[in-house]
Motif scaffolding. Structure first.
Motif: not given
Length: 560
Positions: A163, A166, A183, A187, A199, A203, A227
């Motif tokens: 985390w 991210l 990032s 994720f 997640g 997000g 992503l």
């Protein structure tokens, strides 16, 4: 200390070389301090129930079959509880250092330790002065719940690390869009650690922060490409599980172990809506004392990026876990980095208040940068609280030193805990005195005192205090391994199962009541029972062959 890292939108490559070396030294120093704290006496105590025993056993079974890497099992039964990223890491550690407590806890402890300098990097991205980043990292380094949960063979330390990766990539992507790829990958790894829904929650925090702070990044191709790349292995793994297990996996993983936790308590783990507030109130000391001021400072500066992130992070995550019906203590762990950032930012103002080389303070407010407001720190009112903390620590020092033997004449002094409380007593006493003298050096004493006290605590055998709630499993596991064939199912005379006992004995042990024990005795040809010595005669099982025993437990089977 340098007060300013960036000027306006100056890119990182224009920073002075001296600043880069200072940041590198701080990064290495924080990493060494964290590795020392997280690695010390890591394997000195047994694994605890429940998650540690389950995670360690699943990881042990992964190398036993080629398919187990993709389809993990628990005692040969498909394991649907969580995705296998952490279990894979522990399985690799087992192959390097053997199956033991140290290797089971090593991956999580290592990643959580790395998250400490990583939070320092986040602080550099958020704040315009290094002091706030340093204090934030030091607060995070000395938070008891983060250290304790991060040292355990569980998923939560890895979640914290991913985390923060991210968050750091999201912040860096404001200056370099290529970091948006990172990032997205973070994720995807979060989804492979504890499931898709967690997640998505993280997000959502990142999405609303960008929507408030830098909405242009939401349309950046790098973000969506990242992503896509991050979600690719997630979709492949979930697709493989669905093709292999069918509807059973969807029901067991996505519904029972994830979505259902929102409205229904899993295994009776429930609590009121203020449950996590009480958890922070119990274990967030002493930094909890500065958190309200940190949040207040964030609210007053909510036009700035650092305040936006703290408010969105704290509000969304704390609100989401509070409304969930299932309550577990470690769910609150991702709040603590946000707490550390808020407290670190406030403590930086406390530190600068005594620095006569910094600007003018006028009525507790000064303009600097782009309309940034500073609340005049007034920690004087905390003097009585630190005195109270010192008195409580002194009581603990006396109690665990055996000075109150007249209360319990059978009590054995616990020197490790005595030294820990003694260190806390001295720390809080000096901090109270320095605050009363308006000396900002109280922060240095508080950081060093907390770090030393935590070092003393984690060198003891009491940092996993849940082990004292039930019987020790290692002696019992020895007689099970020596007295039963591999793979044998064993029935335990106990109200609930002990996953740690399963791990140490490498057997599947079922906890059943007396009625079920008698039924199994009559229907099975060669059952193996683990019963309490006091209950053996009450059960009236005949004919009995005693295989082995400890002080409290007897391993029996039918006489051949």
């Amino acid at each position: 200390m340098s007060r300013q890292i960036f000027t306006g939108n100056r890119p990182l490559r224009q920073m002075r070389p001296l600043d880069r070396w200072v940041d590198l030294l701080w990064f290495l120093g924080l990493l060494i301090a964290a590795l020392t704290l997280y690695g010390l006496h890591l394997g000195g105590v047994p694994l605890r129930d429940w998650d540690e025993g389950l995670v360690a056993q699943v990881a042990r079974e992964i190398p036993r079959g080629q398919q187990n890497w993709l389809y993990p099992t628990l005692h040969g039964v498909p394991y649907f509880n969580k995705p296998p990223l952490v279990h894979w890491l522990i399985a690799f550690a087992y192959q390097i250092g053997g199956v033991n407590e140290w290797m089971a806890r090593f991956p999580s402890a290592l990643l959580t330790a790395i998250s400490v300098p990583l939070l320092y990097g986040i602080g550099l991205e958020l704040f315009r002065h290094r002091t706030s980043a340093i204090f934030s990292a030091l607060v995070y380094l000395t938070l008891l719940p983060v250290i304790r949960q991060g040292r355990l063979a569980m998923l939560d330390g890895t979640i914290l690390f991913l985390w923060l990766i991210l968050v750091w990539c999201v912040l860096r992507s404001r200056r370099d869009l290529r970091f948006a790829l990172g990032s997205g990958l973070a994720f995807g790894l979060l989804c492979l650690t504890k499931g898709i829904f967690l997640g998505l929650l993280f997000g959502a925090i990142a999405f609303f922060f960008l929507l408030w702070d830098t909405p242009r990044l939401l349309t950046a191709p790098y973000l969506w490409l990242g992503l896509g790349l991050g979600f690719l292995p997630v979709s492949l793994w979930y697709g493989a599980q669905w093709l292999h297990y069918g509807q059973g996996f969807i029901l067991g993983n996505l519904f029972n172990q994830s979505l259902q936790r929102v409205w229904q308590p899993v295994e009776n783990h429930s609590g009121p809506i203020w449950y996590y507030g009480l958890e922070i109130l119990k274990y967030g000391w002493p930094w909890l004392l500065f958190w309200p001021q940190g949040l207040r400072l964030a609210w007053q500066n909510r036009n700035l990026s650092w305040a936006k992130l703290i408010l969105v992070w704290t509000g969304i995550y704390f609100g989401a876990i509070s409304v969930m019906t299932t309550k577990l203590p470690w769910y609150v762990l991702p709040i603590y980095p946000a707490l550390a950032l808020a407290v670190g930012r406030y403590l930086a103002d406390v530190w600068r208040e005594g620095d006569r080389d910094i600007g003018l303070w006028k009525l507790g407010k000064v303009e600097r940068g782009k309309h940034e407001h500073f609340v005049k720190p007034t920690p004087d009112q905390l003097v009585p609280i630190f005195i109270l903390l010192a008195i409580i620590s002194g009581f603990g020092y006396c109690y665990f030193g055996g000075m109150f033997y007249f209360i319990n004449s059978n009590f054995i002094p616990l020197r490790d805990l005595q030294f820990t409380f003694g260190s806390l007593m001295l720390t809080f006493s000096f901090v109270g005195v320095l605050i009363s003298q308006k000396d900002r050096q109280f922060l240095i004493v508080l950081f060093w005192g907390m770090y030393l006290s935590l070092l003393l605590f984690f060198t003891s055998n009491y940092w996993v205090w849940e082990l004292n709630e039930d019987f020790p499993v290692k002696p019992v596991a020895v007689i099970i391994r020596e007295g039963t064939p591999p793979g044998q199912e064993i029935y335990l005379d106990h109200p609930f199962g002990r996953p740690s006992l399963n791990f140490y004995s490498d057997r599947h042990i079922y906890a059943v009541d007396h009625t079920t024990l008698k039924t199994k005795w009559q229907t099975l040809d060669q059952p193996y029972f683990l019963v309490k010595a006091d209950n053996l005669n009450k059960l009236q099982l005949n004919p009995v062959e005693k295989i082995s025993q400890t002080a409290d437990w007897i391993l029996i089977t039918k006489k051949r």
